[in-house]
Motif scaffolding. Structure first.
Motif, PDB file in Angstrom:
ATOM      1  N   ARG A  44      21.130 -19.169   3.764  1.00  0.00           N
ATOM      2  CA  ARG A  44      20.810 -17.802   3.366  1.00  0.00           C
ATOM      3  C   ARG A  44      20.348 -17.825   1.914  1.00  0.00           C
ATOM      4  O   ARG A  44      21.143 -18.098   1.012  1.00  0.00           O
ATOM      5  CB  ARG A  44      22.026 -16.896   3.546  1.00  0.00           C
ATOM      6  N   LEU A  45      19.081 -17.559   1.708  1.00  0.00           N
ATOM      7  CA  LEU A  45      18.455 -17.780   0.413  1.00  0.00           C
ATOM      8  C   LEU A  45      18.599 -16.586  -0.522  1.00  0.00           C
ATOM      9  O   LEU A  45      18.662 -15.437  -0.084  1.00  0.00           O
ATOM     10  CB  LEU A  45      16.975 -18.109   0.609  1.00  0.00           C
ATOM     11  N   GLN A  46      18.620 -16.905  -1.815  1.00  0.00           N
ATOM     12  CA  GLN A  46      18.713 -15.884  -2.858  1.00  0.00           C
ATOM     13  C   GLN A  46      17.609 -16.098  -3.887  1.00  0.00           C
ATOM     14  O   GLN A  46      16.960 -17.143  -3.917  1.00  0.00           O
ATOM     15  CB  GLN A  46      20.083 -15.936  -3.570  1.00  0.00           C
ATOM     16  N   LEU A  47      17.431 -15.089  -4.745  1.00  0.00           N
ATOM     17  CA  LEU A  47      16.507 -15.162  -5.872  1.00  0.00           C
ATOM     18  C   LEU A  47      17.304 -15.101  -7.171  1.00  0.00           C
ATOM     19  O   LEU A  47      18.186 -14.249  -7.324  1.00  0.00           O
ATOM     20  CB  LEU A  47      15.526 -13.985  -5.847  1.00  0.00           C
ATOM     21  N   ALA A  48      16.962 -16.000  -8.095  1.00  0.00           N
ATOM     22  CA  ALA A  48      17.642 -16.004  -9.403  1.00  0.00           C
ATOM     23  C   ALA A  48      16.599 -15.934 -10.507  1.00  0.00           C
ATOM     24  O   ALA A  48      15.506 -16.503 -10.388  1.00  0.00           O
ATOM     25  CB  ALA A  48      18.489 -17.262  -9.555  1.00  0.00           C
ATOM     26  N   TYR A 107      20.515 -13.023 -13.337  1.00  0.00           N
ATOM     27  CA  TYR A 107      20.632 -12.303 -12.066  1.00  0.00           C
ATOM     28  C   TYR A 107      20.552 -13.276 -10.883  1.00  0.00           C
ATOM     29  O   TYR A 107      19.816 -14.267 -10.920  1.00  0.00           O
ATOM     30  CB  TYR A 107      19.486 -11.300 -11.909  1.00  0.00           C
ATOM     31  N   VAL A 108      21.287 -12.943  -9.824  1.00  0.00           N
ATOM     32  CA  VAL A 108      21.103 -13.556  -8.503  1.00  0.00           C
ATOM     33  C   VAL A 108      21.110 -12.424  -7.489  1.00  0.00           C
ATOM     34  O   VAL A 108      22.075 -11.661  -7.406  1.00  0.00           O
ATOM     35  CB  VAL A 108      22.208 -14.583  -8.168  1.00  0.00           C
ATOM     36  N   LEU A 109      20.017 -12.297  -6.722  1.00  0.00           N
ATOM     37  CA  LEU A 109      19.876 -11.227  -5.735  1.00  0.00           C
ATOM     38  C   LEU A 109      19.779 -11.812  -4.338  1.00  0.00           C
ATOM     39  O   LEU A 109      19.165 -12.870  -4.124  1.00  0.00           O
ATOM     40  CB  LEU A 109      18.604 -10.403  -6.005  1.00  0.00           C
ATOM     41  N   ASP A 110      20.378 -11.107  -3.355  1.00  0.00           N
ATOM     42  CA  ASP A 110      20.220 -11.536  -1.967  1.00  0.00           C
ATOM     43  C   ASP A 110      18.941 -10.943  -1.387  1.00  0.00           C
ATOM     44  O   ASP A 110      18.178 -10.260  -2.085  1.00  0.00           O
ATOM     45  CB  ASP A 110      21.454 -11.177  -1.135  1.00  0.00           C
ATOM     46  N   LYS A 111      18.696 -11.162  -0.102  1.00  0.00           N
ATOM     47  CA  LYS A 111      17.427 -10.750   0.512  1.00  0.00           C
ATOM     48  C   LYS A 111      17.278  -9.232   0.573  1.00  0.00           C
ATOM     49  O   LYS A 111      16.179  -8.725   0.776  1.00  0.00           O
ATOM     50  CB  LYS A 111      17.291 -11.339   1.919  1.00  0.00           C
ATOM     51  N   ASN A 112      18.378  -8.503   0.390  1.00  0.00           N
ATOM     52  CA  ASN A 112      18.323  -7.042   0.404  1.00  0.00           C
ATOM     53  C   ASN A 112      18.261  -6.440  -0.997  1.00  0.00           C
ATOM     54  O   ASN A 112      18.327  -5.216  -1.164  1.00  0.00           O
ATOM     55  CB  ASN A 112      19.537  -6.479   1.149  1.00  0.00           C
ATOM     56  N   GLY A 113      18.178  -7.314  -2.019  1.00  0.00           N
ATOM     57  CA  GLY A 113      18.105  -6.827  -3.397  1.00  0.00           C
ATOM     58  C   GLY A 113      19.452  -6.547  -4.026  1.00  0.00           C
ATOM     59  O   GLY A 113      19.520  -6.012  -5.135  1.00  0.00           O
ATOM     60  N   ASN A 145      23.064  -7.487  -5.819  1.00  0.00           N
ATOM     61  CA  ASN A 145      23.581  -8.524  -6.704  1.00  0.00           C
ATOM     62  C   ASN A 145      24.561  -9.413  -5.950  1.00  0.00           C
ATOM     63  O   ASN A 145      25.377  -8.943  -5.150  1.00  0.00           O
ATOM     64  CB  ASN A 145      24.298  -7.902  -7.902  1.00  0.00           C
ATOM     65  N   VAL A 146      24.464 -10.716  -6.203  1.00  0.00           N
ATOM     66  CA  VAL A 146      25.420 -11.667  -5.645  1.00  0.00           C
ATOM     67  C   VAL A 146      26.497 -11.915  -6.696  1.00  0.00           C
ATOM     68  O   VAL A 146      26.210 -12.369  -7.809  1.00  0.00           O
ATOM     69  CB  VAL A 146      24.723 -12.988  -5.265  1.00  0.00           C
ATOM     70  N   ALA A 147      27.745 -11.577  -6.366  1.00  0.00           N
ATOM     71  CA  ALA A 147      28.845 -11.738  -7.331  1.00  0.00           C
ATOM     72  C   ALA A 147      29.001 -13.215  -7.705  1.00  0.00           C
ATOM     73  O   ALA A 147      28.815 -14.102  -6.852  1.00  0.00           O
ATOM     74  CB  ALA A 147      30.136 -11.197  -6.721  1.00  0.00           C
ATOM     75  N   LYS A 154      22.452 -23.851 -22.912  1.00  0.00           N
ATOM     76  CA  LYS A 154      23.769 -23.714 -22.290  1.00  0.00           C
ATOM     77  C   LYS A 154      23.644 -23.816 -20.769  1.00  0.00           C
ATOM     78  O   LYS A 154      22.578 -23.552 -20.207  1.00  0.00           O
ATOM     79  CB  LYS A 154      24.402 -22.370 -22.664  1.00  0.00           C
ATOM     80  N   ALA A 155      24.754 -24.145 -20.124  1.00  0.00           N
ATOM     81  CA  ALA A 155      24.785 -24.238 -18.663  1.00  0.00           C
ATOM     82  C   ALA A 155      25.942 -23.395 -18.130  1.00  0.00           C
ATOM     83  O   ALA A 155      27.047 -23.373 -18.708  1.00  0.00           O
ATOM     84  CB  ALA A 155      24.957 -25.691 -18.227  1.00  0.00           C
ATOM     85  N   PHE A 156      25.677 -22.705 -17.015  1.00  0.00           N
ATOM     86  CA  PHE A 156      26.698 -21.911 -16.331  1.00  0.00           C
ATOM     87  C   PHE A 156      26.800 -22.388 -14.878  1.00  0.00           C
ATOM     88  O   PHE A 156      25.817 -22.859 -14.290  1.00  0.00           O
ATOM     89  CB  PHE A 156      26.342 -20.422 -16.367  1.00  0.00           C
ATOM     90  N   ASN A 157      28.000 -22.264 -14.300  1.00  0.00           N
ATOM     91  CA  ASN A 157      28.167 -22.609 -12.890  1.00  0.00           C
ATOM     92  C   ASN A 157      27.982 -21.357 -12.031  1.00  0.00           C
ATOM     93  O   ASN A 157      27.771 -20.255 -12.553  1.00  0.00           O
ATOM     94  CB  ASN A 157      29.510 -23.277 -12.628  1.00  0.00           C
ATOM     95  N   LYS A 158      28.069 -21.503 -10.710  1.00  0.00           N
ATOM     96  CA  LYS A 158      27.814 -20.373  -9.825  1.00  0.00           C
ATOM     97  C   LYS A 158      28.957 -19.350  -9.842  1.00  0.00           C
ATOM     98  O   LYS A 158      28.817 -18.268  -9.257  1.00  0.00           O
ATOM     99  CB  LYS A 158      27.539 -20.845  -8.399  1.00  0.00           C
ATOM    100  N   GLU A 159      30.051 -19.691 -10.495  1.00  0.00           N
ATOM    101  CA  GLU A 159      31.123 -18.709 -10.694  1.00  0.00           C
ATOM    102  C   GLU A 159      30.869 -17.878 -11.944  1.00  0.00           C
ATOM    103  O   GLU A 159      31.671 -16.998 -12.299  1.00  0.00           O
ATOM    104  CB  GLU A 159      32.483 -19.417 -10.804  1.00  0.00           C
ATOM    105  N   GLY A 160      29.772 -18.161 -12.635  1.00  0.00           N
ATOM    106  CA  GLY A 160      29.409 -17.392 -13.815  1.00  0.00           C
ATOM    107  C   GLY A 160      30.083 -17.863 -15.081  1.00  0.00           C
ATOM    108  O   GLY A 160      30.014 -17.191 -16.117  1.00  0.00           O
ATOM    109  N   LYS A 161      30.749 -19.019 -15.048  1.00  0.00           N
ATOM    110  CA  LYS A 161      31.451 -19.553 -16.206  1.00  0.00           C
ATOM    111  C   LYS A 161      30.581 -20.590 -16.917  1.00  0.00           C
ATOM    112  O   LYS A 161      29.875 -21.369 -16.269  1.00  0.00           O
ATOM    113  CB  LYS A 161      32.768 -20.217 -15.784  1.00  0.00           C
ATOM    114  N   GLN A 162      30.673 -20.587 -18.255  1.00  0.00           N
ATOM    115  CA  GLN A 162      29.930 -21.596 -18.997  1.00  0.00           C
ATOM    116  C   GLN A 162      30.542 -22.961 -18.723  1.00  0.00           C
ATOM    117  O   GLN A 162      31.772 -23.130 -18.715  1.00  0.00           O
ATOM    118  CB  GLN A 162      29.952 -21.292 -20.502  1.00  0.00           C
ATOM    119  N   VAL A 163      29.682 -23.948 -18.479  1.00  0.00           N
ATOM    120  CA  VAL A 163      30.143 -25.297 -18.134  1.00  0.00           C
ATOM    121  C   VAL A 163      30.651 -25.992 -19.391  1.00  0.00           C
ATOM    122  O   VAL A 163      29.911 -26.136 -20.383  1.00  0.00           O
ATOM    123  CB  VAL A 163      29.003 -26.115 -17.493  1.00  0.00           C
ATOM    124  N   LYS A 164      31.904 -26.413 -19.368  1.00  0.00           N
ATOM    125  CA  LYS A 164      32.491 -27.115 -20.510  1.00  0.00           C
ATOM    126  C   LYS A 164      31.939 -28.540 -20.555  1.00  0.00           C
ATOM    127  O   LYS A 164      31.696 -29.172 -19.541  1.00  0.00           O
ATOM    128  CB  LYS A 164      34.011 -27.134 -20.393  1.00  0.00           C
TER     129      LYS A 164
END
Length: 820
Positions: free
Chosen positions: A554-558, A566-572, A574-576, A612-622
């Motif tokens: 299931r694809l998303q747009l970032a 932002y990360v959006l699903d196919k319906n526009g 927001n992906v938490a 900087k880098a962030f993971n998919k949980e929205g946290k900055q990568v240490k």
């Protein structure tokens, strides 16, 4: 038998025609009165065997309709001989179709069939003995009429024929007339068009039957069939009480039809009629009881060809004038200038009933707009349809230029009263959308391969309409354009960024994602219809990225704006936990890296001179941190993998390049006093590759060895590369590896490498001349290019190994091209 029937069968079961018997009854005399398709041949088994070996039939042999045909053919092939026979399909009630086989019993030996049948029994009906038996799970019924046998899979058909003969009910008079016209030495096909249309519409929706609609009653066609061609020639018989199109064409001089010069490759097809004598045309309308007066006669009497081009959404009517300048002057009092489009004037008509006198030959409910292209006057209900026609004309993408079309029309007469043509693949795609649910998959799976189109030609005299039709296998010719405009739609507001394809993971279709000048993000289907929109307060930086955050297809747009990821699903939606709000301004487009292809995505952003880098949980990568030495990061970071090592390439505004590992630490060091150009870096020939400020090629190895290759590129040059292809553009010189191509002078976008399965192409757009060029990897221009375009392209590869290109046209339109 419940048998779903379509137009294809007309050109598949073309195998059978007439002869006579010395007895009182001939096989042809015993056809059911409700017959729709009739095939007659002096050697039915041999002809049907040739049909089954035809490449079109072989390619589609696994489809249900083709299997049914093969099954029916197999039945009468069980007879040891069947020299003279008739095979027909007849209507049974309002829903079903029955198949029947008729032959002289003197020509039939049942020995080969007896071992195949079971459950044999007999019963009497109206004094006749009917045999009922089972053959390969089919219930069949047989009856003898003197020395002829009728076998059908419908009991009702057999009983009706017995009653017809008992009551001396004659065969349809129109069929009797058309029977006299065929060549008894070759296979023939008889078709009752009205009845065929009724059956056709059981599979397809109404108003989709443009190829044969309202032409004539019965047609009889002699058939020539071989492995790569189906060719038919014969006549149509018209019931003069009916207001048929054929009747309107009497007393018209035959012409060489030129409408194909304006038919684009995304059309479904066209129909074109010769009306060289307008007075005679009006007189014929009067004879048929149709309106025969028009106040526009002075405008229309200089025409020679009246045509209609069929499209999925909107058709065009095209009139070719013998005196184009006079016709334009005559039209001027009826129209007002609307706009200039690509140096063609488009006018709005004040009187939209101009073309009504051509109904039912040609129907366009309202002729709202018109434009002139050479000797043609093109009418439409919308400006956009005329703009599309002009685009295809300017791009030189017409049916007339295709070798497949030329090959087919060479099989026809040079001049005719009418010419009708269907582009096979486009027609099948369109018919799939018009198919009833039970038939949709059959149409979708239908393959035309090298059968590019179906042509039908007519010549009309006092009594008959002489027909020629050909379905010819034609291989792709190197001189044939490999590109066609697939579509175009207009936007309500201008875009801020280049539109992008986004895959709908449910349908596998490609939608279009963009942000307009009001900061509204939109997802549109390929017809321009809005799927969803979402208002942002900031501009999207660069391009959005399509990816699968959950690894579940299931694809998303970032994407990133100045302050959010932002990360959006196919319906526009927001992906938490996105969007992520950042305190410092983001200065480069978002990048997403999945180093090990295991779903551990890293969202990479730049903030001035920091990365900087962030993971998919929205946290900055240490553990990941990078800051440049002297200046801000000037390009989005790039990730390359060589062997088992990851490399991040980060460029500074000063020109310096950093080659890092996945944690942001320096992986490759090098020393140089050469100034880099600021162009992006690529992985080419296993080395990190770009250019220097003085126009030379620079490469850095994994060990930090720096190499300079003289190129002499001008200061404002571009570079693009993959591991085996190096492309540069310096002023008007495009170079692909060692091949140099001299383009017209212009303002060009950076070259793009288009990779699709086993093909690699290079595209570049001249935004000054608004031309898109595409070359193969050897520097050869693809046939049909350049075409109109005004931006860099986005693309994807279809399941059919075709490439779909998308780019901007005018400021408010998006263009779609397809490369075969």
């Amino acid at each position: 038998m419940k048998f779903v029937f379509s137009l294809f069968l007309t050109f598949l079961l073309l195998s059978c025609t007439s002869s006579t018997q010395p007895s009182a009854w001939r096989p042809i005399d015993l056809i059911p009165s409700s017959s729709i398709l009739i095939f007659q041949s002096e050697d039915l088994a041999s002809t049907s065997s040739t049909l089954l070996k035809n490449s079109f039939f072989e390619e589609n042999q696994d489809l249900p309709i083709f299997k049914e045909v093969a099954n029916q053919v197999e039945f009468f092939n069980q007879f040891e001989t069947a020299a003279n026979g008739v095979f027909c399909f007849s209507a049974v009630g309002k829903k079903d179709i029955a198949a029947s086989f008729i032959a002289s019993s003197e020509d039939v030996n049942f020995q080969g069939l007896k071992a195949e049948i079971s459950n044999h029994k007999t019963f009497n009906y109206e004094g006749k003995q009917i045999h009922e038996f089972t053959w390969k799970e089919k219930n069949l019924y047989a009856v003898w009429f003197e020395n002829n046998i009728l076998v059908s899979d419908s009991k009702l058909i057999v009983e009706n024929k017995i009653r017809d003969i008992e009551n001396q009910i004659p065969i349809d008079e129109a069929f009797t007339d058309v029977l006299k016209t065929v060549d008894g030495d070759s296979p023939s096909l008889f078709l009752h068009l009205d009845e065929f249309k009724n059956i056709y519409n059981k599979a397809f929706a109404e108003h989709t039957y443009f190829l044969f609609s309202n032409l004539t009653d019965w047609v009889a066609l002699d058939v020539k069939i071989n492995s790569d061609k189906l060719q038919l020639s014969g006549v149509g018989i018209n019931n003069h009480a009916q207001k048929r199109k054929v009747g309107l064409l009497k007393n018209q001089k035959r012409i060489q039809h030129e409408i194909a010069k304006l038919v684009p490759l995304n059309a479904i097809g066209f129909e074109s009629y010769a009306i060289t004598d307008f007075e005679a045309y009006l007189a014929q309308r009067k004879t048929l009881g149709l309106p025969d007066k028009t106040k526009y006669q002075p405008i229309l009497e200089h025409l020679s060809e009246v045509s209609k081009i069929h499209f999925t959404n909107q058709d065009l009517v095209v009139l070719r004038s013998k005196k184009a300048a006079t016709t334009l002057e005559d039209l001027k009092p009826l129209m007002e200038f609307q706009k200039n489009f690509r140096n063609f004037e488009i006018f709005q008509l004040n009187e939209t009933d101009l073309l009504q006198i051509y109904a039912p030959l040609i129907v366009l409910k309202q002729a709202n707009f018109v434009t002139q292209i050479e000797d043609f006057f093109v009418f439409s209900t919308s400006v956009e349809a005329l703009e599309n026609t002009i685009i295809n004309h300017v791009n030189r993408l017409s049916l007339h230029q295709q070798s497949s079309y030329q090959t087919q029309v060479e099989k026809l007469s040079n001049e005719s009263t009418a010419l009708l043509y269907a582009l096979s693949e486009n027609w099948a795609d369109y018919m799939q959308t018009k198919s009833h649910s039970t038939f949709k998959q059959n149409v979708k799976a239908l393959s035309f391969s090298d059968y590019k189109g179906l042509a039908l030609q007519m010549n009309v005299d006092e009594e008959y309409a002489y027909l020629n039709a050909v379905l010819q296998e034609t291989k792709q010719d190197i001189e044939t354009a490999v590109v066609k405009q697939k579509g175009r739609f207009k936007l309500e507001t201008k875009t801020l960024n280049k539109p992008q394809f986004f895959t709908n993971w449910r349908t596998k279709q490609r939608d279009v994602f963009l942000q307009d000048q009001n900061l509204q993000t939109q997802l549109l289907d390929d017809n321009g219809n809005l799927i969803w929109d979402k208002k942002l307060n900031e501009v999207i930086l660069g391009q959005a990225i399509e990816f699968d955050i959950y690894r579940n297809t299931r694809l998303q747009l970032a994407f990133a704006t100045e302050n959010k990821i932002y990360v959006l699903d196919k319906n526009g939606n927001n992906v938490a936990p996105f969007p992520i709000q950042l305190k410092e301004k983001i200065t480069q487009p978002l990048q997403i890296f999945d180093y090990d292809n295991n779903g551990k995505h890293r969202f990479i952003i730049c903030q001035g001179n920091k990365m900087k880098a962030f993971n998919k949980e929205g946290k900055q990568v240490k553990g990941f941190a990078f800051t440049t030495d002297n200046s801000a990061i000037s390009h989005p970071p790039k990730h390359f993998r060589i062997g088992r090592k990851d490399y991040l390439l980060v460029q500074e505004a000063s020109g310096k390049l950093h080659i890092l590992d996945r944690t942001g630490k320096e992986r490759v060091s090098y020393t140089t006093d050469v100034e880099f150009s600021g162009n992006p870096w690529f992985l080419y020939d296993g080395k990190f590759t770009s250019t220097t400020k003085d126009g030379n090629l620079v490469q850095i190895s994994e060990e930090g060895k720096l190499e300079i290759t003289e190129k002499d590129l001008l200061p404002t040059h571009f570079i693009s590369a993959n591991n085996r292809l190096l492309v540069t553009l310096s002023e008007n010189i495009l170079q692909i590896n060692e091949v140099q191509i001299e383009l017209d002078y212009g303002l060009y976008t950076a070259p793009q490498i288009i990779q699709s399965q086993d093909k690699t192409w290079v595209s570049v757009t001249d935004t000054q001349a608004k031309k898109l060029y595409v070359f193969d990897e050897f520097g050869n221009a693809l046939k049909g290019f350049p075409v109109y375009g005004n931006s860099a392209v986005d693309y994807f590869s279809t399941e059919a190994s075709k490439i779909q290109l998308m780019l901007m046209g005018e400021e408010d339109s998006i263009l779609f091209y397809e490369i075969n």
